[in-house]
Design an enzyme around this catalytic site. Structure first.
Site, PDB file in Angstrom:
ATOM      1  N   GLU A  91     -44.290 -17.971  53.440  1.00 53.07           N
ATOM      2  CA  GLU A  91     -43.092 -17.440  52.802  1.00 53.07           C
ATOM      3  C   GLU A  91     -43.300 -15.970  52.461  1.00 53.07           C
ATOM      4  O   GLU A  91     -43.916 -15.648  51.436  1.00 53.07           O
ATOM      5  CB  GLU A  91     -42.791 -18.209  51.505  1.00 53.07           C
ATOM      6  CG  GLU A  91     -42.599 -19.691  51.695  1.00 53.07           C
ATOM      7  CD  GLU A  91     -41.809 -20.280  50.527  1.00 53.07           C
ATOM      8  OE1 GLU A  91     -40.629 -20.605  50.730  1.00 53.07           O
ATOM      9  OE2 GLU A  91     -42.365 -20.386  49.430  1.00 53.07           O
TER      10      GLU A  91
ATOM     11  N   SER B 157     -35.095 -17.343  52.487  1.00 54.19           N
ATOM     12  CA  SER B 157     -33.703 -17.202  52.911  1.00 54.19           C
ATOM     13  C   SER B 157     -33.381 -17.983  54.183  1.00 54.19           C
ATOM     14  O   SER B 157     -32.563 -17.551  55.000  1.00 54.19           O
ATOM     15  CB  SER B 157     -33.310 -15.730  53.068  1.00 54.19           C
ATOM     16  OG  SER B 157     -33.474 -15.050  51.831  1.00 54.19           O
TER      17      SER B 157
ATOM     18  N   GLY C  14     -35.185 -15.366  48.383  1.00 51.29           N
ATOM     19  CA  GLY C  14     -34.051 -15.155  47.493  1.00 51.29           C
ATOM     20  C   GLY C  14     -33.361 -13.818  47.681  1.00 51.29           C
ATOM     21  O   GLY C  14     -32.537 -13.407  46.873  1.00 51.29           O
TER      22      GLY C  14
ATOM     23  N   ASN D  73     -36.595 -26.536  47.781  1.00 50.77           N
ATOM     24  CA  ASN D  73     -37.308 -26.123  46.573  1.00 50.77           C
ATOM     25  C   ASN D  73     -36.234 -25.723  45.560  1.00 50.77           C
ATOM     26  O   ASN D  73     -35.675 -24.644  45.647  1.00 50.77           O
ATOM     27  CB  ASN D  73     -38.244 -24.947  46.889  1.00 50.77           C
ATOM     28  CG  ASN D  73     -38.896 -24.372  45.633  1.00 50.77           C
ATOM     29  OD1 ASN D  73     -38.847 -24.989  44.562  1.00 50.77           O
ATOM     30  ND2 ASN D  73     -39.497 -23.204  45.761  1.00 50.77           N
ATOM     31  N   TRP D  74     -35.975 -26.621  44.642  1.00 52.44           N
ATOM     32  CA  TRP D  74     -34.883 -26.367  43.684  1.00 52.44           C
ATOM     33  C   TRP D  74     -35.254 -25.318  42.642  1.00 52.44           C
ATOM     34  O   TRP D  74     -34.396 -24.844  41.919  1.00 52.44           O
ATOM     35  CB  TRP D  74     -34.497 -27.670  42.974  1.00 52.44           C
ATOM     36  CG  TRP D  74     -33.780 -28.672  43.819  1.00 52.44           C
ATOM     37  CD1 TRP D  74     -33.577 -28.623  45.176  1.00 52.44           C
ATOM     38  CD2 TRP D  74     -33.165 -29.892  43.373  1.00 52.44           C
ATOM     39  NE1 TRP D  74     -32.881 -29.727  45.594  1.00 52.44           N
ATOM     40  CE2 TRP D  74     -32.610 -30.526  44.499  1.00 52.44           C
ATOM     41  CE3 TRP D  74     -33.048 -30.513  42.132  1.00 52.44           C
ATOM     42  CZ2 TRP D  74     -31.930 -31.743  44.424  1.00 52.44           C
ATOM     43  CZ3 TRP D  74     -32.377 -31.726  42.042  1.00 52.44           C
ATOM     44  CH2 TRP D  74     -31.829 -32.327  43.178  1.00 52.44           C
ATOM     45  N   LYS D  75     -36.534 -25.010  42.528  1.00 55.43           N
ATOM     46  CA  LYS D  75     -37.011 -24.069  41.502  1.00 55.43           C
ATOM     47  C   LYS D  75     -36.529 -24.531  40.124  1.00 55.43           C
ATOM     48  O   LYS D  75     -36.456 -25.728  39.877  1.00 55.43           O
ATOM     49  CB  LYS D  75     -36.554 -22.644  41.847  1.00 55.43           C
ATOM     50  CG  LYS D  75     -36.883 -22.281  43.297  1.00 55.43           C
ATOM     51  CD  LYS D  75     -36.753 -20.834  43.625  1.00 55.43           C
ATOM     52  CE  LYS D  75     -37.137 -20.620  45.082  1.00 55.43           C
ATOM     53  NZ  LYS D  75     -37.187 -19.215  45.448  1.00 55.43           N
TER      54      LYS D  75
ATOM     55  N   GLY E 265     -32.469 -21.296  47.791  1.00 59.35           N
ATOM     56  CA  GLY E 265     -31.037 -21.187  47.475  1.00 59.35           C
ATOM     57  C   GLY E 265     -30.162 -22.180  48.225  1.00 59.35           C
ATOM     58  O   GLY E 265     -29.309 -22.855  47.632  1.00 59.35           O
TER      59      GLY E 265
ATOM     60  N   GLU F 206     -43.673 -17.285  43.412  1.00 55.77           N
ATOM     61  CA  GLU F 206     -43.188 -17.070  42.041  1.00 55.77           C
ATOM     62  C   GLU F 206     -44.243 -17.488  41.018  1.00 55.77           C
ATOM     63  O   GLU F 206     -44.356 -16.900  39.942  1.00 55.77           O
ATOM     64  CB  GLU F 206     -41.865 -17.837  41.832  1.00 55.77           C
ATOM     65  CG  GLU F 206     -40.715 -17.131  42.540  1.00 55.77           C
ATOM     66  CD  GLU F 206     -39.619 -18.052  43.055  1.00 55.77           C
ATOM     67  OE1 GLU F 206     -39.502 -19.197  42.592  1.00 55.77           O
ATOM     68  OE2 GLU F 206     -38.875 -17.604  43.959  1.00 55.77           O
TER      69      GLU F 206
ATOM     70  N   HIS G 152     -46.758 -21.288  45.103  1.00 58.29           N
ATOM     71  CA  HIS G 152     -45.528 -20.570  45.430  1.00 58.29           C
ATOM     72  C   HIS G 152     -45.631 -19.128  44.919  1.00 58.29           C
ATOM     73  O   HIS G 152     -46.221 -18.876  43.873  1.00 58.29           O
ATOM     74  CB  HIS G 152     -44.314 -21.275  44.809  1.00 58.29           C
ATOM     75  CG  HIS G 152     -43.025 -20.719  45.309  1.00 58.29           C
ATOM     76  ND1 HIS G 152     -42.464 -19.569  44.786  1.00 58.29           N
ATOM     77  CD2 HIS G 152     -42.199 -21.115  46.303  1.00 58.29           C
ATOM     78  CE1 HIS G 152     -41.343 -19.308  45.451  1.00 58.29           C
ATOM     79  NE2 HIS G 152     -41.167 -20.229  46.370  1.00 58.29           N
TER      80      HIS G 152
HETATM   81  P1  PGA Z   1     -34.988 -18.986  49.269  1.00 55.91           P
HETATM   82  O1  PGA Z   1     -36.342 -19.552  48.590  1.00 55.91           O
HETATM   83  O2  PGA Z   1     -34.627 -19.938  50.364  1.00 55.91           O
HETATM   84  O3  PGA Z   1     -33.983 -18.950  48.167  1.00 55.91           O
HETATM   85  O4  PGA Z   1     -35.320 -17.627  49.792  1.00 55.91           O
HETATM   86  C1  PGA Z   1     -37.354 -20.124  49.360  1.00 55.91           C
HETATM   87  C2  PGA Z   1     -38.539 -20.415  48.483  1.00 55.91           C
HETATM   88  O5  PGA Z   1     -38.843 -19.613  47.587  1.00 55.91           O
HETATM   89  O6  PGA Z   1     -39.197 -21.461  48.626  1.00 55.91           O
END
Ligand code: PGA
Length: 251
Positions: A167, A213, A173, A10-12, A235, A97, A95
């Site tokens: 998640e 993470s 993150g 997931n590059w966001k 990440g 976010e 997600h």
């Molecule tokens: P992260 O993000 O690996 O940076 O914790 C995962 C995600 O939000 O899909």
């Protein structure tokens, strides 16, 4: 029935087209021999370039959201047809976010899910509790509500085309991973909620990922858990070396 592991980056909101090109070119040879399913969920603006670069490879390309409406006056939204025309296969929905910063709810996730499924995109539906909810022992209540609300009204066939991602918000993150036992326990719970909504047999066929993470150091232990079928990698998906180590965790 064995569930095929699915590792999705997931590059966001990272990677311009130039940066995406470099990353994908570096990644392709590193993941070409895996038996696991490999997906990269990229920003909308990278989709066409990513699809072109991944043509003829084992990497599938996904988006990070899709509109529930088919078309029309929905400024800044992107429709399923637009994604499909670019060659998009997967789409992340709900997600944390999106829920936290953009007002996404179980109802809007459910509406987007139904559209994605009707159009033939493969959805990855995210659920997860916040730290406060976990500390107040509300994890199961929150997850049950998100799973039931998010998946409400879809058919059995649609369920099998849907991937779920657990998640925990406090692990995203932050460098804090859920322990493999915590992840397994909650993912097992997600499966039991799906079994109640549908059947145990179907629930056992659905792929459920862990996200938060996940990285080359912890992937093996997480993937050793019987109910964990893959990961969403934020990440660590932005570096070809790290992402490929996660993809190749079983090598
Ligand atoms: P992260 O993000 O690996 O940076 O914790 C995962 C995600 O939000 O899909």
């Amino acid at each position: 029935m064995a569930r095929k592991p699915i590792i999705a980056g997931n590059w966001k909101m990272n990677m311009t087209r130039v940066q995406a090109t470099e990353l994908i070119e570096e990644l392709k040879p590193l993941v070409k021999d895996t038996k696991n399913e490999v997906v990269i969920c990229v920003p909308y603006t990278d989709l066409d370039v990513a699809v072109k670069l991944c043509e003829g490879t084992n990497i599938k390309v996904g988006a990070q959201n899709v509109a529930w409406a088919e078309k029309g006056a929905f400024t800044a939204e992107i429709s399923a047809d637009m994604l499909l025309e670019l060659g998009t296969t997967y789409v992340i929905l709900g997600h944390s976010e999106r829920r936290q910063y953009f007002g996404e709810t179980d109802a809007s996730v459910n509406a987007r899910l139904k559209t994605a499924l009707a159009k033939g995109l493969k959805p990855i539906v995210c659920v997860g509790e916040t730290l406060e909810q976990r500390e107040k022992n509300r994890t199961k209540t929150v997850i049950r509500k998100q799973v039931m609300g998010g998946l409400a009204g879809i058919s059995e066939e649609d369920l099998l085309n849907t991937v779920i991602a657990y998640e925990p918000v406090w692990a995203i993150g932050t460098g804090k991973t859920a322990t493999s036992e915590q992840a397994e326990e909650t993912i097992k719970f997600v499966r039991s909620v799906i079994a109640k909504m549908f059947t145990r047999k179907l629930a056992n066929k659905v792929r459920i990922q862990y996200g938060g993470s996940m990285n080359p150091k912890n992937v093996k232990e997480l993937m050793a858990m019987p109910n964990i079928d893959g990961g969403i990698i934020g990440g660590a998906s932005l570096k070809a070396g790290d992402f490929s180590l996660v993809v190749n965790y079983d090598k």
